[in-house]
Design a protein around this motif. Structure first.
Motif, short mmCIF file in Angstrom:
data_model
loop_
_atom_site.label_atom_id
_atom_site.label_comp_id
_atom_site.label_asym_id
_atom_site.label_seq_id
_atom_site.Cartn_x
_atom_site.Cartn_y
_atom_site.Cartn_z
N UNK A 82 -0.47 3.10 -23.41
CA UNK A 82 -1.91 3.58 -23.18
C UNK A 82 -2.36 2.81 -22.11
N UNK A 83 -2.12 1.51 -22.12
CA UNK A 83 -2.67 0.66 -21.01
C UNK A 83 -1.91 0.87 -19.66
N UNK A 84 -0.57 1.49 -19.77
CA UNK A 84 0.29 2.12 -18.31
C UNK A 84 -0.52 3.16 -17.91
N UNK A 85 -0.88 4.21 -18.93
CA UNK A 85 -1.46 5.38 -18.49
C UNK A 85 -2.85 5.08 -17.91
N UNK A 103 1.52 -5.48 -13.96
CA UNK A 103 1.16 -4.14 -13.00
C UNK A 103 0.03 -3.78 -12.89
N UNK A 104 -0.77 -3.94 -13.88
CA UNK A 104 -2.17 -3.39 -13.84
C UNK A 104 -2.89 -4.42 -12.81
N UNK A 105 -2.73 -5.78 -12.83
CA UNK A 105 -3.45 -6.72 -11.94
C UNK A 105 -2.84 -6.64 -10.62
N UNK A 106 -1.78 -6.48 -10.41
CA UNK A 106 -1.32 -6.21 -9.15
C UNK A 106 -1.77 -4.87 -8.30
N UNK A 107 -2.09 -3.67 -9.13
CA UNK A 107 -2.69 -2.69 -8.50
C UNK A 107 -4.11 -3.14 -8.38
N UNK A 108 -4.87 -3.93 -9.02
CA UNK A 108 -6.25 -4.17 -9.10
C UNK A 108 -6.33 -5.21 -7.85
N UNK A 109 -5.19 -5.64 -7.24
CA UNK A 109 -5.27 -6.47 -5.90
C UNK A 109 -5.15 -7.99 -6.27
N UNK A 110 -5.08 -8.46 -7.77
CA UNK A 110 -5.04 -9.62 -8.05
C UNK A 110 -3.63 -10.50 -8.18
N UNK A 111 -2.95 -10.60 -7.02
CA UNK A 111 -1.62 -11.04 -6.83
C UNK A 111 -1.31 -12.11 -7.51
#
Length: 226
Positions: free
Chosen positions: A10-13, A52-60
């Motif tokens: 669900x987190x991935x979705x 993955x989520x933090x990468x997409x959010x821009x938090x490298x």
């Protein structure tokens, strides 16, 4: 919060539909609970989704920290598939930050292991190399890497979600803007309407492709050129 396959998925979705911040917050809560309950075996998959989520959010920085922790725990607990997926995240981040040696070392191993199975690890590795190519101005090479991906890998949710910005830039700057919207990738990104990072990528993709197409259409034909 219940920790299990459904919660992790669900987190991935959430990330795929554009709510990377909520996906990150949800996986953070899952990590706290897993650690409190001593569920070490579940940490690699949660850390994968969190990175993955933090990468997409821009938090490298947070994405890299989580992915490295995930690799270490996955290797210690024999979860080789999770370790490979997490290395794909690290490869992408090192490509974005210009760490070519680390990126290439990680991707070569992933491709050699997963090539025969058309694994998503291969897709993530190819994406990382394409990002690296773009960073060094090798636009044609990046585009060829992306188009070399088998169609079934291009349709993988993670690949379809992450690849459009690279595809658009490689096509536009490589002088072939008509190849920049393969497999509806831009539409997949367009679903993520609430995430400012994804929105910026979407507008950048459209601007790159629109500008390059307009420039090419404005060029005089061979008969009318002076």
């Amino acid at each position: 919060m219940t920790i299990g396959n459904l919660a992790v998925h669900s987190a991935f979705l959430l990330m795929v539909i554009g709510d990377a911040d909520e996906a990150s917050a949800q996986t953070e809560r899952m990590l706290v609970e897993a650690r409190e309950r001593g569920l070490i075996g579940g940490l690699p998959r949660i850390l994968l989704r969190h990175s993955q989520a933090t990468l997409v959010a821009g938090h490298l920085r947070e994405a890299l920290r989580s992915a490295k922790e995930g690799v270490r725990i996955a290797e210690d607990t024999g979860q080789l598939h999770s370790a490979a997926n997490l290395r794909g995240i690290i490869a992408r981040i090192t490509a974005m930050t210009g760490d070519a040696d680390t990126c290439v070392a990680l991707t070569v191993k992933a491709i050699s292991i997963g090539a025969g199975r058309h694994s998503s690890n291969v897709g993530l590795a190819v994406l990382a190399l394409a990002v690296l190519d773009l960073g060094f101005g090798r636009y044609g090479a990046a585009l060829e890497r992306l188009t070399s991906l088998p169609r079934q890998l291009r349709r993988h949710p993670t690949i379809a979600y992450l690849s459009p910005p690279e595809w658009a830039e490689a096509a536009a700057r490589g002088g072939e803007p008509e190849r920049g919207g393969n497999d509806g990738g831009l539409r997949a990104v367009g679903l993520a309407r609430d995430n400012p990072v994804v929105q910026a990528n979407l507008h950048r993709c459209r601007a790159l492709l629109r500008t390059r197409r307009r420039s090419r259409s404005a060029l005089p034909s061979g008969d009318s050129a002076v």
